[in-house]
Enzyme design. Structure first.
Site, mmCIF file in Angstrom:
data_model
loop_
_atom_site.group_PDB
_atom_site.id
_atom_site.type_symbol
_atom_site.label_atom_id
_atom_site.label_comp_id
_atom_site.label_asym_id
_atom_site.label_seq_id
_atom_site.Cartn_x
_atom_site.Cartn_y
_atom_site.Cartn_z
ATOM 1 N N THR A 149 13.376 51.587 -27.415
ATOM 2 C CA THR A 149 12.953 50.317 -26.827
ATOM 3 C C THR A 149 14.156 49.392 -26.634
ATOM 4 O O THR A 149 14.086 48.462 -25.834
ATOM 5 C CB THR A 149 11.947 49.601 -27.760
ATOM 6 O OG1 THR A 149 12.477 49.635 -29.085
ATOM 7 C CG2 THR A 149 10.591 50.291 -27.739
ATOM 8 N N GLY A 196 25.788 63.136 -38.630
ATOM 9 C CA GLY A 196 24.938 63.988 -37.796
ATOM 10 C C GLY A 196 23.478 63.957 -38.190
ATOM 11 O O GLY A 196 22.699 64.794 -37.743
ATOM 12 N N ASP A 241 21.629 49.982 -33.381
ATOM 13 C CA ASP A 241 22.318 50.470 -34.573
ATOM 14 C C ASP A 241 23.394 49.499 -35.094
ATOM 15 O O ASP A 241 23.492 49.264 -36.292
ATOM 16 C CB ASP A 241 22.939 51.838 -34.289
ATOM 17 C CG ASP A 241 21.890 52.831 -33.796
ATOM 18 O OD1 ASP A 241 20.762 52.774 -34.295
ATOM 19 O OD2 ASP A 241 22.196 53.632 -32.910
HETATM 20 C C1 GLA Z 1 20.225 55.800 -30.813
HETATM 21 C C2 GLA Z 1 20.931 54.655 -30.068
HETATM 22 C C3 GLA Z 1 20.133 53.352 -30.194
HETATM 23 C C4 GLA Z 1 18.678 53.549 -29.822
HETATM 24 C C5 GLA Z 1 18.085 54.757 -30.551
HETATM 25 C C6 GLA Z 1 16.692 55.068 -30.092
HETATM 26 O O1 GLA Z 1 20.238 55.568 -32.187
HETATM 27 O O2 GLA Z 1 22.223 54.465 -30.595
HETATM 28 O O3 GLA Z 1 20.736 52.361 -29.384
HETATM 29 O O4 GLA Z 1 18.506 53.641 -28.442
HETATM 30 O O5 GLA Z 1 18.881 55.915 -30.352
HETATM 31 O O6 GLA Z 1 15.815 54.063 -30.498
#
Ligand code: GLA
Length: 389
Positions: free
Chosen positions: A36, A125, A181
């Site tokens: 999202t 990972g 993240d």
């Molecule tokens: C990875 C990306 C995030 C996000 C998630 C899915 O972790 O780094 O920015 O898009 O996938 O929610």
């Protein structure tokens, strides 16, 4: 020994002097709100107790010298690069992550050589954001060496630093990830989940204490990592952008259930949009329940999120589906994949008394199917990034 203390010790061993400081940042779990973030939507992550620490000191020659030290104590160094020469494409492999951060900081007026020694215990990972933890800790270290302390008056804010880290990842490393993240690593606080509205940047820290309610948040690292993950992520993101264009909205955040029902879209795009629309609703519903102290009731929302990611968004895999199915079969209140997908980790909300049973069920199912043994650990929302010493 703590991760920051280990970073300081390795720095001393490798550089025969003390670091000026040590900064660290955590990995994350996203409780709900998957895929999202790049659709301007809602996410609800918390920080893990696992961290990447960066011990750092300035260098007089304007170069960036990065060493990582693995669990085996073996250092991996890359040739020091002049900070002035950093540009997208100039550094590849793992060193692109810290180098990209130095590049983006240079663009924002922080330009200096540094020795960095990186150690950490965020499982790599596993879809728990070890690379973002590394980048966020590097950003704080380079800012700290420049005399800029996090949260001090006049310093860049945590969300600003998250945006820089995202730019470094998108433009320097070349991965089109969203803001989830980095923001989680920098802005989460212990004992809370972070409710972030990616469009507006509004944040709310919502208390989450599973053990107080006799529950546990169990992480299942499936140890699967499928090679099509990167292209899969890119394709999904492009699909969402294309769908938003066809629907005439800035982002899928602006699509509600009614608009989705009316919309004429190719079936493949309709599935993507349906996931994003329903996932945003699930985040908002989860937030309401958490605010009302009804943690056990979020279980079905977690499971619906997984089903939507598996069937509509198609980013799950056999191992993640098995982890979720076995956890639910052994009595978990809810379970879902977390992070980008195509491997990585799942989380389950479990009665504290059933943690062992759920773990055993997942492990047994993995053995039956010939998958590598999963790693399981209960976890609690932990502190965000900061200076350690
Ligand atoms: C990875 C990306 C995030 C996000 C998630 C899915 O972790 O780094 O920015 O898009 O996938 O929610």
């Amino acid at each position: 020994m703590s991760t920051p203390a280990r970073a300081a010790e390795e720095f001393r061993r490798l550089h025969e002097r003390a670091p000026v400081g040590v900064w660290s940042a955590p990995g994350r779990v996203n409780l709900i709100g998957e895929h999202t973030d790049y659709n301007d939507g809602f996410v609800l992550p918390f920080a893990l107790p696992f961290r990447i620490a960066v011990a750092a000191a300035p260098r007089a020659d304007g170069r960036l010298a990065v060493t990582t030290v693995g669990d085996d104590g073996v250092p991996q160094r890359v040739e020091p690069v002049p900070v002035d020469a950093l540009e997208p494409g100039a550094v590849t492999g793992w060193a692109a992550y810290p180098s990209g951060v130095a590049w983006v900081l240079r663009d924002n007026g922080v330009r200096a050589g540094a020795d960095l020694v990186i150690v950490g215990d965020v499982p790599a990972g596993a879809g728990l954001s070890s690379s973002h933890a590394l980048q966020c800790a590097t950003a704080l270290a380079l800012l700290g060496l420049a005399g800029i302390e996090l949260d001090a008056a006049g310093a860049p804010s945590r969300p600003e630093i998250a945006a820089w880290v995202q730019r470094s990842e998108n433009e320097f490393v070349g991965v089109p990830t969203g803001l989830l993240d980095q923001t989680a690593s920098l802005c989460c606080v212990s004992a809370h989940v972070l409710f972030l509205d990616v469009r507006t940047g509004a944040m709310e820290q919502i208390p989450l204490d599973a053990p107080a309610g006799g529950l546990e948040l169990l992480v299942v690292d499936t140890r699967a990592r499928h090679s099509h993950g990167d292209s899969g992520y890119r394709d999904r993101r492009r699909g969402c952008e294309h769908a938003a264009e066809l629907l005439g909205v800035p982002a899928l955040r602006d699509v509600g259930q009614e608009a989705l029902d009316r919309a004429e879209l190719p079936p493949e795009l309709r599935r993507l949009v349906r996931h994003v629309v329903t996932e945003n609703e699930r985040v908002l519903h989860t937030v309401e329940l958490l605010r009302a102290g009804k943690l056990p009731e979020i279980g079905p929302l977690l499971t619906e999120s997984h089903t939507s990611l598996a069937r509509d968004y198609r980013v799950s895999c056999l191992e993640l589906d098995q982890a979720v199915e076995s956890a639910l079969g052994a009595g978990a209140l809810g379970a879902r994949m977390t992070g980008g997908g195509f491997g990585g980790s799942a989380i389950a909300l479990v009665d504290a008394a059933a943690v062992d049973e759920v773990g055993a069920a997942v492990t047994a199912a993995f053995a039956r199917r010939g998958f590598a043994p999963p790693r399981l650990f209960p976890t609690v929302p932990s502190a965000g990034a900061g200076r350690d010493r």
